[in-house]
Design an enzyme around this catalytic site. Structure first.
Site, PDB file in Angstrom:
ATOM      1  N   ARG A 196     -15.323   5.083   4.019  1.00 22.21           N
ATOM      2  CA  ARG A 196     -14.352   4.412   3.151  1.00 22.21           C
ATOM      3  C   ARG A 196     -15.008   3.371   2.247  1.00 22.21           C
ATOM      4  NH1 ARG A 196     -12.535   8.156   4.908  1.00 22.21           N
ATOM      5  NH2 ARG A 196     -10.541   8.534   5.913  1.00 22.21           N
ATOM      6  N   SER A 235      -2.590   5.003   4.353  1.00 23.03           N
ATOM      7  CA  SER A 235      -3.069   4.264   5.526  1.00 23.03           C
ATOM      8  C   SER A 235      -3.427   2.839   5.112  1.00 23.03           C
ATOM      9  CB  SER A 235      -4.279   4.957   6.136  1.00 23.03           C
ATOM     10  OG  SER A 235      -3.916   6.211   6.657  1.00 23.03           O
ATOM     11  N   GLU A 277      -7.002  -1.555   3.996  1.00 20.88           N
ATOM     12  CA  GLU A 277      -7.598  -0.513   3.181  1.00 20.88           C
ATOM     13  C   GLU A 277      -7.227  -0.630   1.704  1.00 20.88           C
ATOM     14  OE1 GLU A 277      -7.866   4.302   3.436  1.00 20.88           O
ATOM     15  OE2 GLU A 277      -8.234   3.138   5.234  1.00 20.88           O
TER      16      GLU A 277
END
Length: 349
Positions: free
Chosen positions: A166, A243, A344
């Site tokens: 990520r 998410s 995130e």
């Protein structure tokens, strides 16, 4: 208001341009359909002394209620060029899911499990988007971008992008330096689909022969929709940024303490290897065992009724509402497990 080569607008609402549907206006706003307009936007922002923010599909973004005092540049560079042997060069403003559909229809494997992810192509290398057993970095050959420091366009190799979980050069080591304009992908022409993920293995358990790439992409969209992770107009569970928390990477030595916190054994704690001496834990598992289950929350911001990791705008939610819920969850998980979760989505303003 206009620049010589860049149409500019003022006080443009940003909430409608994000999947969260939250946030105030941009003081200045422009769209870039060419690389020349990208360079012009950077020059204008520097001349005016205002901050510049690049907006893609708005799917990984949470905007402050007060909005953004600088220039928001929305990437609109289009084009999907098939160069042969599974190689595609794609404009950063193209819809990611549209590109996935084009690739699987051409029987090119490598991104079929990334179907249904909202947003634009240019945003995928920034976060190294991944889902259902694939990461976009596995297929990226190079990224073309405007280097704001050198004031020139550069082509960065996969290695230079420094991809990891990520993360990439673009959102860590050189955050804000590069504006992605095009991405080159190497897919597997005639390749078979990736079926590593448990949900997909279950979906195709009785499938003979091996399902097509198109069938796998369709199954991923179906699974995402069932979890409220596919953008469907009118569905409140879809007013989110996907998410909200990253799966934490922790020292493997911490696993006994995690197990003890839930009255179980180490073997009962789901985890995956994540480098020497480290493991990755599913954030959703941690949330649920800390009491933050699907549908949790009172008021306009809450946890999705279908996906534990998605914080949603149930209607009329503000940035402050989401931030309050985030802080409650982070504190609760840290108290229970001694693990601090990381957000995130990008916050603007």
């Amino acid at each position: 208001m206009t620049s010589a080569s860049l149409p500019l607008r003022e006080d443009v609402p940003l909430a409608p341009l994000t999947t969260f549907r939250i946030g105030g206006p941009a003081r200045y706003f422009a769209e870039a359909t060419t690389e020349q307009e990208v360079a012009a936007a950077v020059a204008w922002a520097e001349a005016q002394g205002v901050e510049l923010f690049l907006l893609g599909g708005g799917s990984n973004l949470l905007v402050h209620d007060e909005g953004f005092a600088g220039l928001v540049l929305q990437m609109k560079i289009a084009g999907i060029e098939a160069l042969g042997d599974g190689v595609f060069e794609v404009g950063a403003g193209e819809s990611w899911d549209g590109f996935v559909a084009r690739a699987v229809a051409a029987e090119c494997a490598g991104i079929e499990c990334l179907a249904g992810i909202p947003g634009s192509v240019g945003g995928t290398p920034v976060q190294n988007v991944g889902a259902y057993g694939q990461e976009v970095s596995e297929t990226i050959v190079s990224v073309r971008a405007f280097d704001r420091q050198a004031k020139a366009f550069v082509d960065l190799s996969k290695q230079e992008c420094r991809f990891r979980y990520r993360a990439s050069l673009f959102n860590t080591d050189a955050r804000g330096r590069y504006i992605v304009t095009r991405v080159r992908f190497q897919l597997r022409a005639g390749g078979v689909p990736t079926l590593r993920y448990a949900d997909l293995q279950k979906h195709f358990a009785d499938a003979h022969p091996t399902p097509s790439l198109v069938a796998v992409a369709a199954a991923v969209r179906e699974i995402r929709r069932a979890k409220g992770m596919l953008i469907v107009e009118g569905d409140p569970d879809c007013r989110s940024a996907g998410s909200f928390f990253k799966n934490p990477v922790v020292a493997a030595s911490l696993l006994p303490e995690v197990a003890k916190a839930v009255g179980g054994e180490v073997k009962d704690v789901p985890s995956w290897p994540a480098g020497e001496g480290c493991v990755k834990l599913p954030a959703a598992w941690l949330l649920e065992r800390a009491g933050f289950v699907k549908g949790y929350g009172v008021g306009p911001a809450g946890i999705s009724t279908r996906h534990t990791l998605a914080l949603t705008n149930r209607g009329g939610a503000t940035f402050a509402d989401v931030e309050h819920l985030e802080e409650e969850i982070v504190a609760g998980v840290e108290i229970r497990f001694g693990i601090r979760l990381e957000r995130e989505p990008v916050v603007l303003g």
